[in-house]
Write an enzyme that holds these catalytic residues in place. Structure first.
Site, short mmCIF file in Angstrom:
data_model
loop_
_atom_site.label_atom_id
_atom_site.label_comp_id
_atom_site.label_asym_id
_atom_site.label_seq_id
_atom_site.Cartn_x
_atom_site.Cartn_y
_atom_site.Cartn_z
N TYR A 48 43.39 34.62 26.95
CA TYR A 48 42.62 35.78 27.41
C TYR A 48 43.19 36.33 28.71
O TYR A 48 43.41 37.54 28.84
CB TYR A 48 41.16 35.38 27.60
CG TYR A 48 40.27 36.51 28.06
CD1 TYR A 48 39.85 37.49 27.17
CD2 TYR A 48 39.85 36.60 29.38
CE1 TYR A 48 39.04 38.54 27.58
CE2 TYR A 48 39.03 37.63 29.80
CZ TYR A 48 38.64 38.60 28.90
OH TYR A 48 37.83 39.63 29.32
N SER A 49 43.43 35.46 29.65
CA SER A 49 43.98 35.90 30.93
C SER A 49 45.33 36.57 30.73
O SER A 49 45.62 37.62 31.32
CB SER A 49 44.10 34.71 31.89
OG SER A 49 44.43 35.14 33.20
#
Length: 242
Positions: free
Chosen positions: A153-154
């Site tokens: 996600y990051s």
């Protein structure tokens, strides 16, 4: 002086819930016509009925190539123009990379990164021809820091931060503003993958914000005079990093 939204057309992906829906409702309240883009046809139908003629349903599956490609032309057929494109749809994976699988990684990157790039690519000719437009992207504070419990996600949000800031420079001369909002943890279905104890602790500590609080930031950025670009707004719960 803030710009009015009367008569403006905003298209919002992921518009049937969360930040997308909160932003749609905020813009509707200020006079905009809003095209809610989502794959959930039932939810879109109910929202259109609730909000009336200025709320238009657009059923699109951003993970389906043909459906994604058809999105902008279909919105233009229904609404006539797009003044604001809010690329908001996204998904989340948390946890160690070894605990996920390639298909899940593909799905996240296709939705969080590829669909955003394709939607922006599709709307540029229309906005360029009109010499005006706003593109807003929902990013995340995870696009500004390496969050160890959410590497996929990051990573997707770092990619979006780079994309938004390069497109902001590319499109400036065409009258198109490009910016992003980068919220911290928001009360939404995307937090379902958080460890239960971490989610409860965040709730207890007031370390989550509501979708409407992110929508306020989006509306503020979009309402600035045309000579002002809010390139990124980081919106955090006050107890986020205590």
């Amino acid at each position: 002086m803030a710009q009015t939204f009367d008569g403006k057309v905003a298209a919002i992906t992921g518009g049937a819930s969360g930040i997308g829906l909160a932003t749609a409702e905020a813009l509707l309240a200020q006079g905009a016509k809003v095209v809610l883009v989502d794959r959930d046809a039932d939810a879109l139908g109910a929202l259109s009925e609730r909000h009336g003629a200025r709320c238009i349903a657009q059923v699109t599956d951003l993970l389906d190539r043909d459906s994604c490609d058809a999105m902008v032309p279909e919105i233009l057929d229904k609404a006539g123009r797009i003044d604001i494109l809010h690329c908001n749809a996204g998904t989340y994976i948390g946890g160690d990379l070894a605990e996920t699988d390639p298909a899940t990684i593909d799905r996240m990157l296709n939705l969080n990164v590829n669909a955003v790039m394709k939607n922006v690519h599709a709307v540029i000719p229309h906005m360029s021809a009109r010499g005006s437009g706003d593109i807003m992207v929902t990013c995340s504070v995870a696009g500004h820091a390496a969050i160890p419990w959410e590497p996929v996600y990051s990573g997707s949000k770092w990619a979006i931060t780079c994309f938004v800031q390069t497109m902001r420079r590319q499109l400036l001369g065409k009258g198109i503003r490009v910016g992003q909002v980068s919220p911290g943890p928001v009360v939404s279905a995307l937090l379902a993958d958080w460890p239960a104890e971490r989610l409860q602790r965040a709730k207890d500590e007031g370390a989550l914000i509501e979708p409407s609080e992110v929508a306020d930031a989006v509306v503020f950025a979009l309402s600035r005079p045309r000579n002002v670009t809010i390139r990124d707004m980081v919106v955090l719960p006050s107890a986020f990093d205590i």
